[in-house]
Scaffold this active site. Structure first.
Site, mmCIF file in Angstrom:
data_model
loop_
_atom_site.group_PDB
_atom_site.id
_atom_site.type_symbol
_atom_site.label_atom_id
_atom_site.label_comp_id
_atom_site.label_asym_id
_atom_site.label_seq_id
_atom_site.Cartn_x
_atom_site.Cartn_y
_atom_site.Cartn_z
ATOM 1 C CE LYS A 89 -1.774 2.903 2.681
ATOM 2 N NZ LYS A 89 -1.687 4.120 1.862
ATOM 3 N N GLY A 117 6.905 5.277 8.346
ATOM 4 C CA GLY A 117 6.082 6.479 8.392
ATOM 5 C C GLY A 117 6.181 7.148 9.745
ATOM 6 C CB SER A 118 3.974 9.588 11.371
ATOM 7 O OG SER A 118 2.751 8.890 11.371
ATOM 8 C CB THR A 119 6.447 8.288 15.990
ATOM 9 O OG1 THR A 119 7.816 8.188 15.550
ATOM 10 C CG2 THR A 119 6.342 7.720 17.386
ATOM 11 N N GLY A 152 2.684 4.561 13.606
ATOM 12 C CA GLY A 152 3.368 3.363 14.100
ATOM 13 C C GLY A 152 2.698 2.827 15.366
ATOM 14 C CD GLU A 156 12.993 3.918 8.804
ATOM 15 O OE1 GLU A 156 12.797 4.892 9.564
ATOM 16 O OE2 GLU A 156 13.282 4.010 7.613
HETATM 17 P P1 NAI Z 1 1.823 8.690 7.845
HETATM 18 O O1 NAI Z 1 2.523 7.914 8.877
HETATM 19 O O2 NAI Z 1 0.388 9.026 8.067
HETATM 20 O O3 NAI Z 1 1.904 7.949 6.432
HETATM 21 C C1 NAI Z 1 2.751 6.872 6.100
HETATM 22 C C2 NAI Z 1 1.928 5.710 5.526
HETATM 23 O O4 NAI Z 1 1.059 5.218 6.530
HETATM 24 C C3 NAI Z 1 1.032 6.080 4.351
HETATM 25 O O5 NAI Z 1 1.034 5.010 3.427
HETATM 26 C C4 NAI Z 1 -0.335 6.200 5.001
HETATM 27 O O6 NAI Z 1 -1.384 5.965 4.105
HETATM 28 C C5 NAI Z 1 -0.259 5.103 6.026
HETATM 29 N N1 NAI Z 1 -1.214 5.242 7.142
HETATM 30 C C6 NAI Z 1 -1.724 6.381 7.683
HETATM 31 N N2 NAI Z 1 -2.589 6.098 8.672
HETATM 32 C C7 NAI Z 1 -2.627 4.737 8.780
HETATM 33 C C8 NAI Z 1 -3.327 3.831 9.624
HETATM 34 N N3 NAI Z 1 -4.169 4.266 10.562
HETATM 35 N N4 NAI Z 1 -3.095 2.513 9.470
HETATM 36 C C9 NAI Z 1 -2.254 2.056 8.540
HETATM 37 N N5 NAI Z 1 -1.578 2.867 7.703
HETATM 38 C C10 NAI Z 1 -1.753 4.192 7.816
HETATM 39 O O7 NAI Z 1 2.630 10.030 7.621
HETATM 40 P P2 NAI Z 1 2.086 11.412 6.999
HETATM 41 O O8 NAI Z 1 0.844 11.833 7.686
HETATM 42 O O9 NAI Z 1 2.045 11.291 5.543
HETATM 43 O O10 NAI Z 1 3.261 12.415 7.419
HETATM 44 C C11 NAI Z 1 3.225 13.038 8.696
HETATM 45 C C12 NAI Z 1 4.590 13.039 9.330
HETATM 46 O O11 NAI Z 1 5.044 11.718 9.512
HETATM 47 C C13 NAI Z 1 5.685 13.684 8.521
HETATM 48 O O12 NAI Z 1 5.683 15.073 8.660
HETATM 49 C C14 NAI Z 1 6.889 13.051 9.129
HETATM 50 O O13 NAI Z 1 7.217 13.705 10.329
HETATM 51 C C15 NAI Z 1 6.445 11.656 9.438
HETATM 52 N N6 NAI Z 1 6.868 10.720 8.382
HETATM 53 C C16 NAI Z 1 8.001 10.002 8.578
HETATM 54 C C17 NAI Z 1 8.474 9.169 7.590
HETATM 55 C C18 NAI Z 1 9.713 8.383 7.766
HETATM 56 O O14 NAI Z 1 10.355 8.040 6.796
HETATM 57 N N7 NAI Z 1 10.088 8.041 8.963
HETATM 58 C C19 NAI Z 1 7.795 9.063 6.293
HETATM 59 C C20 NAI Z 1 6.578 9.825 6.197
HETATM 60 C C21 NAI Z 1 6.161 10.635 7.214
#
Ligand code: NAI
Ligand code: MG
Length: 497
Positions: free
Chosen positions: A194, A247-249, A252, A269
């Site tokens: 996804k 993705g985000s903590t 996570g 991660e």
């Molecule tokens: P996010 O953590 O929401 O998105 C990452 C992935 O998780 C996307 O594929 C999203 O569709 C999925 N996701 C979101 N909610 C979910 C849920 N409830 N269950 C399963 N999957 C879910 O991150 P977002 O909102 O795009 O970015 C926000 C902040 O997160 C950024 O500003 C950054 O600080 C952090 N982030 C960190 C990353 C890293 O590489 N460590 C990558 C992306 C974001």
């Protein structure tokens, strides 16, 4: 003379792909979302909608998980490790042959400069596939001597963990997908991928490539959709054996909770707030270059970004000056422009988030040494920014900004423990960087820093090196032997002799 510039072949192919009807790959078939819904895909350099993709939800995830489950016991399970390796290698060749097309898709969807996408992301993807293809034939258990005087022959063996959900973010859309996909396939798993809703295109294009490489149907499924619908459904699904998430903590934490339903294995991660520590004896020119790249590359949207600079008082001014000069000279622009060094951030939301942090820093007493503004009024460009007069209590020093914003601080002391305490003072622990010519200082700092990675004098990430977080930066490791073993279950066989 007016010479008309013809689009290059890869530009045509990327444009044709993006303009084509986007469907999801489920069980070897290209399908719309069961609901018929779609969502818009935007180019962050222009704010223009460039495509519509299916908005998959629980029903589509369920179909994909069932397909992956069937595939797990189908022809895929009959392939030898060497055959899996060959198939993954074939995929790497196909990706290499289409690298420019993929890089341009990534530029148009994510915003990153084309040259960075091609020489960074795509090269990394090809190498990651090849590195993991090599592991398929080397996943062994071991023979173990029993501890008590019983007559036992005992050994372990590794089996694929099963159906794996790969949930990836938008900062390195294809790279993150491939970093999970290749070890999962090498280990013999089947997957539901996804991609992030902000950047779904390269994963869909990868689906077509996978299909062309002859993987049995259902081994790789790609479902596009939002986090709270498709992502959540995948994490909740009782027939998914493992989730690998970047993705985000915050998300996570949700994944950990959802995984408890059937005790899925989980690899997380997550975010970071990584320090870069400059000692007075460092090669300052290299440190300036490294620290700048460490925060501004990929417009700061990097989990391991060095977002907190700690420079010894005696070299702080020189570091600040050097980094600020670079920041102000970096060419910010559309990633399709060959001169661009820094693309836009991925979305309006992200731009507002980053600018909001700059504002929050100001209101807490920080000042902007350079940058700090949106650039232009079209697309989502943020200037490379350095904040000074920052201190450990400020949100900008504690929270992940995920944009091109560096907090620059100096330290007075020469006591390594106190420097490490300051560097370790966040909830994160993903990465860190140390610049010094003194080998004892370097290795002592490596021991004192609480992070999954310590980069000394510019050392970087490599597919063979385990990567992952301490503390709230995650669970488990990607890359290297640990990275692929995480896609296996360990089974012990004990034979009475
Ligand atoms: P996010 O953590 O929401 O998105 C990452 C992935 O998780 C996307 O594929 C999203 O569709 C999925 N996701 C979101 N909610 C979910 C849920 N409830 N269950 C399963 N999957 C879910 O991150 P977002 O909102 O795009 O970015 C926000 C902040 O997160 C950024 O500003 C950054 O600080 C952090 N982030 C960190 C990353 C890293 O590489 N460590 C990558 C992306 C974001
Ligand atoms: Mg996009």
């Amino acid at each position: 003379m007016n010479v008309e510039v013809q689009p290059k072949a890869y530009e045509k192919r990327a444009a044709e792909f993006i303009a084509s009807r986007q469907q999801m790959l489920i069980g070897g078939a290209w399908v719309d979302a069961a609901s018929g819904e779609t969502f818009e895909v935007e180019n962050p350099a222009t704010g223009q909608v460039i495509a519509h993709v299916p908005s998959g939800d629980g029903a589509d995830i369920d179909a994909a998980v069932k397909a992956a489950r069937r595939a797990l016991s189908g022809p895929w399970s009959k392939l030898t490790p060497a055959q899996r390796a060959a198939m993954i290698w074939r995929m790497s060749d196909a990706l290499e042959a289409s690298a420019e097309e993929f890089a341009l898709i990534e530029t148009l969807d994510n915003g990153k400069p084309f040259t960075a996408a091609l020489n960074g992301d795509l090269r990394t993807c090809v190498e990651n596939m090849r590195y993991n293809a090599g592991w398929a034939t080397k996943l062994n258990g071991e023979q173990i001597n029993p501890s008590s005087p019983t007559a036992l022959l005992a050994y372990t063996m590794r089996e694929p963990v099963g159906v794996v959900g790969l949930i990836v973010p938008w900062n390195f859309p294809l790279t993150m997908a491939v970093n999970k996909l290749s070890p999962a396939l090498a280990a013999g798993c089947t997957v539901v991928l996804k991609p992030a809703e902000q950047t779904p295109l390269s994963a869909l294009r990868l689906g077509r490539l996978v299909e062309a490489c002859g993987f049995p149907e259902g081994v790789v499924n790609v479902v596009t959709g939002f986090g709270h619908t498709a992502g959540q459904a995948l994490t909740d699904h009782p027939d998914v054996d493992k989730i690998s998430f970047t993705g985000s903590t915050e998300v996570g934490r949700k994944i950990l909770r959802a995984a408890g339903g059937n005790f899925k294995r989980v690899m997380l991660e997550l975010g970071g707030k990584s320090p870069v520590i400059i000692f007075p004896d460092a090669d300052l020119d290299k440190a300036i270059e490294g620290a700048s790249r460490g925060i501004f590359a990929n417009t700061g949207q990097t989990c391991a970004a060095n977002s907190r600079l700690y420079a010894h008082r005696s070299v702080f001014d020189r570091m600040l000056e050097g980094i600020s000069e670079r920041a102000s000279k970096l060419r910010v622009g559309d990633g399709t422009d060959a001169a661009t060094e820094i693309g836009p951030v991925v979305s309006r939301t992200q731009m507002q988030r980053v600018l909001g942090y700059v504002e929050s820093g100001r209101s807490e007493g920080a000042s902007v040494a350079v940058g700090g503004q949106r650039r232009g009024d079209q697309g989502y460009f943020v200037e490379p920014t350095v904040l000074v007069q920052t201190s450990r209590s400020m949100r900008v020093v504690q929270e992940e900004i995920f944009g091109p914003v560096l907090c620059a601080m100096s330290f007075e002391m020469d006591d390594l423990d106190r420097i490490a305490t300051e560097a370790n003072d966040t909830v994160y622990g993903l990465s860190s960087a140390v610049w010094t010519r003194d080998i004892t200082t370097a290795h002592l700092m490596a021991r004192k820093i609480k992070a999954g990675m310590v980069r000394i004098n510019g050392g970087g990430v490599d597919h063979a090196l385990p990567f992952g977080g301490y503390k709230q930066s995650g669970w488990g490791r990607e890359y290297g032997r640990e990275g692929i073993e995480a896609y296996t279950e360990l089974k012990t066989v004990a034979v009475a002799m």
